[in-house]
Scaffold this active site. Structure first.
Site, PDB file in Angstrom:
ATOM      1  N   SER A 205     -12.741  72.572 -22.314  1.00 28.27           N
ATOM      2  CA  SER A 205     -12.416  72.936 -20.931  1.00 28.27           C
ATOM      3  C   SER A 205     -13.381  72.220 -19.998  1.00 28.27           C
ATOM      4  O   SER A 205     -14.589  72.499 -20.019  1.00 28.27           O
ATOM      5  CB  SER A 205     -12.541  74.444 -20.735  1.00 28.27           C
ATOM      6  OG  SER A 205     -12.505  74.733 -19.346  1.00 28.27           O
TER       7      SER A 205
ATOM      8  N   HIS B  21      -8.611  70.495 -21.739  1.00 26.13           N
ATOM      9  CA  HIS B  21      -8.082  71.675 -21.048  1.00 26.13           C
ATOM     10  C   HIS B  21      -8.498  71.643 -19.582  1.00 26.13           C
ATOM     11  O   HIS B  21      -9.692  71.577 -19.270  1.00 26.13           O
ATOM     12  CB  HIS B  21      -8.636  72.930 -21.731  1.00 26.13           C
ATOM     13  CG  HIS B  21      -8.114  74.232 -21.219  1.00 26.13           C
ATOM     14  ND1 HIS B  21      -6.937  74.799 -21.670  1.00 26.13           N
ATOM     15  CD2 HIS B  21      -8.612  75.084 -20.297  1.00 26.13           C
ATOM     16  CE1 HIS B  21      -6.758  75.958 -21.038  1.00 26.13           C
ATOM     17  NE2 HIS B  21      -7.748  76.154 -20.217  1.00 26.13           N
TER      18      HIS B  21
ATOM     19  N   ASP C 187      -8.408  73.632 -16.087  1.00 23.10           N
ATOM     20  CA  ASP C 187      -8.186  74.931 -15.435  1.00 23.10           C
ATOM     21  C   ASP C 187      -7.914  74.729 -13.960  1.00 23.10           C
ATOM     22  O   ASP C 187      -8.803  74.313 -13.225  1.00 23.10           O
ATOM     23  CB  ASP C 187      -9.433  75.804 -15.621  1.00 23.10           C
ATOM     24  CG  ASP C 187      -9.574  76.239 -17.052  1.00 23.10           C
ATOM     25  OD1 ASP C 187     -10.647  76.034 -17.634  1.00 23.10           O
ATOM     26  OD2 ASP C 187      -8.603  76.768 -17.592  1.00 23.10           O
TER      27      ASP C 187
ATOM     28  N   MET D 290      -7.076  76.277 -10.378  1.00 20.87           N
ATOM     29  CA  MET D 290      -7.254  77.562  -9.701  1.00 20.87           C
ATOM     30  C   MET D 290      -6.971  77.434  -8.206  1.00 20.87           C
ATOM     31  O   MET D 290      -7.361  76.450  -7.577  1.00 20.87           O
ATOM     32  CB  MET D 290      -8.694  78.034  -9.899  1.00 20.87           C
ATOM     33  CG  MET D 290      -9.105  78.108 -11.361  1.00 20.87           C
ATOM     34  SD  MET D 290     -10.825  78.624 -11.516  1.00 20.87           S
ATOM     35  CE  MET D 290     -11.067  78.392 -13.268  1.00 20.87           C
TER      36      MET D 290
ATOM     37  N   HIS E 178      -3.812  74.547 -17.505  1.00 18.62           N
ATOM     38  CA  HIS E 178      -3.736  76.011 -17.421  1.00 18.62           C
ATOM     39  C   HIS E 178      -3.652  76.377 -15.947  1.00 18.62           C
ATOM     40  O   HIS E 178      -4.637  76.252 -15.208  1.00 18.62           O
ATOM     41  CB  HIS E 178      -5.007  76.581 -18.077  1.00 18.62           C
ATOM     42  CG  HIS E 178      -5.177  78.066 -17.944  1.00 18.62           C
ATOM     43  ND1 HIS E 178      -6.354  78.686 -18.289  1.00 18.62           N
ATOM     44  CD2 HIS E 178      -4.355  79.041 -17.520  1.00 18.62           C
ATOM     45  CE1 HIS E 178      -6.244  79.991 -18.076  1.00 18.62           C
ATOM     46  NE2 HIS E 178      -5.038  80.232 -17.604  1.00 18.62           N
TER      47      HIS E 178
ATOM     48  N   MET F  89      -3.712  78.674 -13.077  1.00 15.23           N
ATOM     49  CA  MET F  89      -4.085  80.002 -12.590  1.00 15.23           C
ATOM     50  C   MET F  89      -3.702  80.046 -11.110  1.00 15.23           C
ATOM     51  O   MET F  89      -4.548  79.952 -10.203  1.00 15.23           O
ATOM     52  CB  MET F  89      -5.576  80.240 -12.809  1.00 15.23           C
ATOM     53  CG  MET F  89      -5.915  80.489 -14.269  1.00 15.23           C
ATOM     54  SD  MET F  89      -7.664  80.387 -14.653  1.00 15.23           S
ATOM     55  CE  MET F  89      -7.771  78.650 -15.095  1.00 15.23           C
TER      56      MET F  89
ATOM     57  N   MET G 245      -6.043  84.896 -23.214  1.00 14.99           N
ATOM     58  CA  MET G 245      -7.280  84.905 -22.418  1.00 14.99           C
ATOM     59  C   MET G 245      -8.241  85.928 -23.012  1.00 14.99           C
ATOM     60  O   MET G 245      -7.897  87.112 -23.132  1.00 14.99           O
ATOM     61  CB  MET G 245      -6.976  85.267 -20.960  1.00 14.99           C
ATOM     62  CG  MET G 245      -6.222  84.209 -20.173  1.00 14.99           C
ATOM     63  SD  MET G 245      -6.994  82.599 -20.203  1.00 14.99           S
ATOM     64  CE  MET G 245      -8.549  82.928 -19.393  1.00 14.99           C
TER      65      MET G 245
ATOM     66  N   PHE H 210     -13.528  81.914 -14.274  1.00 23.29           N
ATOM     67  CA  PHE H 210     -14.867  81.341 -14.436  1.00 23.29           C
ATOM     68  C   PHE H 210     -15.167  81.084 -15.915  1.00 23.29           C
ATOM     69  O   PHE H 210     -14.733  81.845 -16.779  1.00 23.29           O
ATOM     70  CB  PHE H 210     -15.932  82.294 -13.866  1.00 23.29           C
ATOM     71  CG  PHE H 210     -15.767  82.542 -12.393  1.00 23.29           C
ATOM     72  CD1 PHE H 210     -14.965  83.585 -11.935  1.00 23.29           C
ATOM     73  CD2 PHE H 210     -16.374  81.692 -11.466  1.00 23.29           C
ATOM     74  CE1 PHE H 210     -14.786  83.793 -10.569  1.00 23.29           C
ATOM     75  CE2 PHE H 210     -16.191  81.897 -10.102  1.00 23.29           C
ATOM     76  CZ  PHE H 210     -15.396  82.954  -9.657  1.00 23.29           C
TER      77      PHE H 210
ATOM     78  N   ASP I 195      -8.826  81.294 -25.072  1.00 22.50           N
ATOM     79  CA  ASP I 195      -9.476  80.711 -23.898  1.00 22.50           C
ATOM     80  C   ASP I 195     -10.483  81.671 -23.269  1.00 22.50           C
ATOM     81  O   ASP I 195     -10.101  82.684 -22.694  1.00 22.50           O
ATOM     82  CB  ASP I 195      -8.372  80.378 -22.881  1.00 22.50           C
ATOM     83  CG  ASP I 195      -8.900  79.595 -21.700  1.00 22.50           C
ATOM     84  OD1 ASP I 195      -8.086  79.202 -20.858  1.00 22.50           O
ATOM     85  OD2 ASP I 195     -10.125  79.373 -21.626  1.00 22.50           O
ATOM     86  N   GLY I 196     -11.769  81.296 -23.429  1.00 24.80           N
ATOM     87  CA  GLY I 196     -12.794  82.076 -22.726  1.00 24.80           C
ATOM     88  C   GLY I 196     -13.827  82.655 -23.688  1.00 24.80           C
ATOM     89  O   GLY I 196     -13.487  83.524 -24.485  1.00 24.80           O
TER      90      GLY I 196
ATOM     91  N   GLY J 287     -15.506  75.562 -23.435  1.00 26.90           N
ATOM     92  CA  GLY J 287     -16.133  74.869 -22.313  1.00 26.90           C
ATOM     93  C   GLY J 287     -17.645  74.909 -22.464  1.00 26.90           C
ATOM     94  O   GLY J 287     -18.272  73.971 -22.966  1.00 26.90           O
TER      95      GLY J 287
END
Ligand code: DX5
Ligand code: ZN
Length: 213
Positions: A7, A32, A34, A36, A66, A68, A137, A143, A171-172, A193
């Site tokens: 990420s 990946h 992200d 936002m 991804h 968001m 997730m 974040f 993810d996360g 990430g």
């Protein structure tokens, strides 16, 4: 084989190109992104222009976007046109999930659906036939660098029990301590990430994760 999806939210924003090159040279297949909008999540990141630049500079990378976003339907063409190979939308977002997932597939990208940790798995079950991938997730989206929510693994085991054969990505908060339980639960892709970009030996992490599956 488990695929790693670095990420870039955790990459050095001032040296994005060299950080992406570093993870690809370490053997990562996916990248990946992200995206936002400051509404769906209380943060901003980047848009189709960066996606296009990355796809142009690194045509070998499988760019996994991804979204968001409150209104993902407004940007599906922009990201697929920029070269995204997978586009994942949140089931909590606005718009017709069936139509959006079908459109992503029609445009030649992998269709993905995802859900916040607090959203029950039942919310995405109606869309599984249209989803090539489910993104689980394990943090509240918005974040990087948060703590892994291990109870979310139950969603993966239940998906596999239901016979879901598509990609399941996590993810996360994925790191070398949590990657194992993701793989045991049935995940096929690990978004990483903080743990990856902060690592001294990226190649070791990529190869270790690959052996988990
Ligand atoms: C959070 C993002 C994650 C994040 C990765 O909204 O979806 O991809 O960047 O998290 P870490 O840094 O914990 O791997
Ligand atoms: Zn993500």
């Amino acid at each position: 084989m488990i695929k790693l999806a670095p990420s870039i939210l955790a990459a050095d924003m001032m040296n994005m190109g060299s950080d992406i090159r570093r993870v690809l040279e370490a053997g990562a297949e996916w990248i990946h992104l992200d995206i936002m909008d400051g509404h769906f999540v209380p943060n901003f990141s980047y848009g189709p222009a960066l996606c296009a630049r990355i796809c142009k500079e690194f045509p070998e990378a499988f760019v996994d976007v991804h979204l968001m976003l409150d209104q993902p339907f407004k940007y599906l063409d922009a990201f697929i046109g920029a070269g995204a190979k997978a586009v994942t939308i949140h089931v909590e977002a606005d718009g017709d999930m069936h139509n959006m997932l079908k459109l992503i597939r029609e445009r030649g990208a992998l269709s993905g659906i995802t859900l916040r940790p607090g959203t029950p798995l039942s919310r995405i079950v109606p869309y599984l036939d249209d989803a090539d991938m489910v993104l689980i997730m394990t943090v509240e989206p918005g974040f990087g660098g948060q703590k892994f929510k291990e109870e979310q693994m139950e969603k993966i085991t239940r998906l596999r029990e239901m016979g879901y054969k598509g990609e399941i990505s996590v993810d996360g908060g994925v790191n070398m301590s949590t990657a194992g339980i993701c793989a045991q639960s049935g995940a096929s892709v690990l978004v990483m990430g903080t743990a990856l970009f902060g690592a001294s030996d990226m190649k070791e992490i990529v190869e270790t994760c690959r052996r988990l599956g």
